[in-house]
Design a protein around this motif. Structure first.
Motif, PDB file in Angstrom:
ATOM      1  N   MET A 279     -52.236 141.666  59.804  1.00  0.00           N
ATOM      2  CA  MET A 279     -51.681 142.048  61.101  1.00  0.00           C
ATOM      3  C   MET A 279     -50.018 142.527  60.744  1.00  0.00           C
ATOM      4  SD  MET A 279     -52.966 144.061  63.469  1.00  0.00           S
ATOM      5  CE  MET A 279     -54.023 142.712  64.164  1.00  0.00           C
ATOM      6  N   LEU A 280     -49.642 142.011  60.638  1.00  0.00           N
ATOM      7  CA  LEU A 280     -47.839 142.190  60.356  1.00  0.00           C
ATOM      8  C   LEU A 280     -47.538 142.886  59.177  1.00  0.00           C
ATOM      9  CD1 LEU A 280     -45.930 139.062  61.650  1.00  0.00           C
ATOM     10  CD2 LEU A 280     -46.114 141.459  62.403  1.00  0.00           C
TER      11      LEU A 280
ATOM     12  N   SER B 139     -49.757 126.239  52.902  1.00  0.00           N
ATOM     13  CA  SER B 139     -50.097 127.314  52.943  1.00  0.00           C
ATOM     14  C   SER B 139     -48.565 128.581  53.846  1.00  0.00           C
ATOM     15  CB  SER B 139     -51.242 128.547  52.310  1.00  0.00           C
ATOM     16  OG  SER B 139     -52.165 127.745  51.208  1.00  0.00           O
ATOM     17  N   LEU B 140     -47.882 128.779  52.434  1.00  0.00           N
ATOM     18  CA  LEU B 140     -46.599 129.383  53.365  1.00  0.00           C
ATOM     19  C   LEU B 140     -46.096 130.173  53.141  1.00  0.00           C
ATOM     20  CD1 LEU B 140     -43.672 129.335  55.173  1.00  0.00           C
ATOM     21  CD2 LEU B 140     -42.950 128.384  52.942  1.00  0.00           C
ATOM     22  N   ALA B 141     -46.185 131.346  53.692  1.00  0.00           N
ATOM     23  CA  ALA B 141     -45.923 133.175  53.565  1.00  0.00           C
ATOM     24  C   ALA B 141     -44.855 133.448  54.374  1.00  0.00           C
ATOM     25  CB  ALA B 141     -47.314 133.784  54.576  1.00  0.00           C
ATOM     26  N   GLU B 142     -44.085 134.472  53.714  1.00  0.00           N
ATOM     27  CA  GLU B 142     -43.183 135.304  53.633  1.00  0.00           C
ATOM     28  C   GLU B 142     -42.897 136.451  53.874  1.00  0.00           C
ATOM     29  OE1 GLU B 142     -38.834 136.016  51.717  1.00  0.00           O
ATOM     30  OE2 GLU B 142     -40.356 134.824  50.010  1.00  0.00           O
ATOM     31  N   LEU B 143     -42.286 136.819  54.805  1.00  0.00           N
ATOM     32  CA  LEU B 143     -42.744 138.212  55.382  1.00  0.00           C
ATOM     33  C   LEU B 143     -41.403 139.013  55.702  1.00  0.00           C
ATOM     34  CD1 LEU B 143     -46.215 137.504  57.533  1.00  0.00           C
ATOM     35  CD2 LEU B 143     -46.507 139.612  56.577  1.00  0.00           C
ATOM     36  N   GLU B 144     -40.784 140.160  55.303  1.00  0.00           N
ATOM     37  CA  GLU B 144     -39.573 141.010  55.583  1.00  0.00           C
ATOM     38  C   GLU B 144     -39.824 142.012  56.126  1.00  0.00           C
ATOM     39  OE1 GLU B 144     -36.006 139.916  53.377  1.00  0.00           O
ATOM     40  OE2 GLU B 144     -37.229 140.530  52.235  1.00  0.00           O
ATOM     41  N   GLY B 145     -39.025 142.841  57.123  1.00  0.00           N
ATOM     42  CA  GLY B 145     -39.174 144.141  57.751  1.00  0.00           C
ATOM     43  C   GLY B 145     -37.987 143.500  58.685  1.00  0.00           C
ATOM     44  N   ASP B 146     -37.964 145.078  59.364  1.00  0.00           N
ATOM     45  CA  ASP B 146     -36.563 145.522  60.136  1.00  0.00           C
ATOM     46  C   ASP B 146     -37.604 144.859  61.206  1.00  0.00           C
ATOM     47  OD1 ASP B 146     -35.403 147.070  58.298  1.00  0.00           O
ATOM     48  OD2 ASP B 146     -35.990 148.704  58.970  1.00  0.00           O
ATOM     49  N   TRP B 147     -38.710 144.817  62.036  1.00  0.00           N
ATOM     50  CA  TRP B 147     -39.107 144.449  62.726  1.00  0.00           C
ATOM     51  C   TRP B 147     -40.503 144.237  62.435  1.00  0.00           C
ATOM     52  CZ3 TRP B 147     -36.125 145.535  66.638  1.00  0.00           C
ATOM     53  CH2 TRP B 147     -34.747 146.784  66.592  1.00  0.00           C
TER      54      TRP B 147
ATOM     55  N   LEU C 212     -43.342 144.187  63.956  1.00  0.00           N
ATOM     56  CA  LEU C 212     -44.434 145.322  64.799  1.00  0.00           C
ATOM     57  C   LEU C 212     -46.133 145.005  63.770  1.00  0.00           C
ATOM     58  CD1 LEU C 212     -42.303 147.733  65.406  1.00  0.00           C
ATOM     59  CD2 LEU C 212     -43.627 146.273  67.167  1.00  0.00           C
ATOM     60  N   ALA C 213     -46.858 145.616  63.974  1.00  0.00           N
ATOM     61  CA  ALA C 213     -48.401 145.542  63.177  1.00  0.00           C
ATOM     62  C   ALA C 213     -48.164 146.732  61.778  1.00  0.00           C
ATOM     63  CB  ALA C 213     -49.059 145.970  63.762  1.00  0.00           C
ATOM     64  N   GLY C 214     -48.201 146.477  60.478  1.00  0.00           N
ATOM     65  CA  GLY C 214     -47.851 147.769  59.226  1.00  0.00           C
ATOM     66  C   GLY C 214     -46.584 147.441  59.172  1.00  0.00           C
ATOM     67  N   LEU C 215     -46.396 146.663  59.772  1.00  0.00           N
ATOM     68  CA  LEU C 215     -44.342 146.973  59.312  1.00  0.00           C
ATOM     69  C   LEU C 215     -43.771 146.037  58.552  1.00  0.00           C
ATOM     70  CD1 LEU C 215     -42.692 149.294  62.340  1.00  0.00           C
ATOM     71  CD2 LEU C 215     -43.779 150.680  60.441  1.00  0.00           C
ATOM     72  N   MET C 216     -44.234 145.337  57.798  1.00  0.00           N
ATOM     73  CA  MET C 216     -43.735 143.794  57.607  1.00  0.00           C
ATOM     74  C   MET C 216     -44.300 143.805  56.098  1.00  0.00           C
ATOM     75  SD  MET C 216     -42.387 140.809  59.497  1.00  0.00           S
ATOM     76  CE  MET C 216     -40.975 140.281  59.339  1.00  0.00           C
ATOM     77  N   SER C 217     -43.823 142.995  55.060  1.00  0.00           N
ATOM     78  CA  SER C 217     -44.287 143.554  53.448  1.00  0.00           C
ATOM     79  C   SER C 217     -44.923 141.434  53.568  1.00  0.00           C
ATOM     80  CB  SER C 217     -43.028 143.985  52.723  1.00  0.00           C
ATOM     81  OG  SER C 217     -42.758 145.180  53.404  1.00  0.00           O
ATOM     82  N   LEU C 218     -45.108 141.721  52.825  1.00  0.00           N
ATOM     83  CA  LEU C 218     -45.384 139.890  52.095  1.00  0.00           C
ATOM     84  C   LEU C 218     -44.631 139.838  50.922  1.00  0.00           C
ATOM     85  CD1 LEU C 218     -46.671 137.759  52.696  1.00  0.00           C
ATOM     86  CD2 LEU C 218     -48.566 138.412  51.627  1.00  0.00           C
TER      87      LEU C 218
END
Length: 150
Positions: free
Chosen positions: A113-114, A128-136, A138-144
């Motif tokens: 979703m992110l 498992s460990l996921a690292e996400l980054e983004g300004d907010w 919000l759905a669709g606005l973060m990068s894996l």
């Protein structure tokens, strides 16, 4: 914002209830391997599901990192929580670097979703460990940024 999403380590197959399943010895080792990936990260908060296996995983990570703030237990990180609800709660927290410790199917759905705006994320095995980054958050606005499988 940097968001880390960790699935609990391997748990016993049976207990009096799903919420009471405990980590196996292998699950504890997995959690510690994932904790090593987080060394040096400027986490502001560790947030965990109230289920025993997530609490144990979060506790191991907390200790391994020498984290000086208390572990936060929340009811909105259980397996079947709607990922949109989790995103709203993350927004309310207003933090820049957070670790969530939860379960399938929530962890994969939340990452999907992110990253893509839909609840179809990458497979996440135990610890498992996921690292996400983004300004907010919000759905669709973060990068894996990374996905670690111990």
């Amino acid at each position: 914002m940097k968001l880390w999403v960790l699935r609990h380590g391997e748990a016993e197959p049976h207990a009096a209830s799903d919420a009471e399943r405990r980590l196996t010895a292998h699950g504890r080792e997995q959690a510690l391997r994932s904790a090593a990936v987080l060394l040096g990260q400027p986490l502001q908060m560790i947030v965990a599901s109230p289920y025993v296996r997530a609490q144990q995983t979060a506790g191991l990570v907390h200790e391994a990192l020498g984290f000086d703030k208390p572990l936060h237990t929340v009811p909105w990180l259980t397996p079947d929580t709607d990922p949109q609800h989790v995103i709203a709660e993350l927004d309310r927290l207003g933090l820049d670097n957070v670790l969530l410790v939860s379960h399938q199917p929530l962890v994969s759905c939340l990452v999907g979703m992110l990253e893509k705006g839909r609840p179809q994320g990458p497979p996440m095995s135990t610890a498992s460990l996921a690292e996400l980054e983004g300004d907010w958050p919000l759905a669709g606005l973060m990068s894996l940024r990374s996905l670690f499988h111990p």
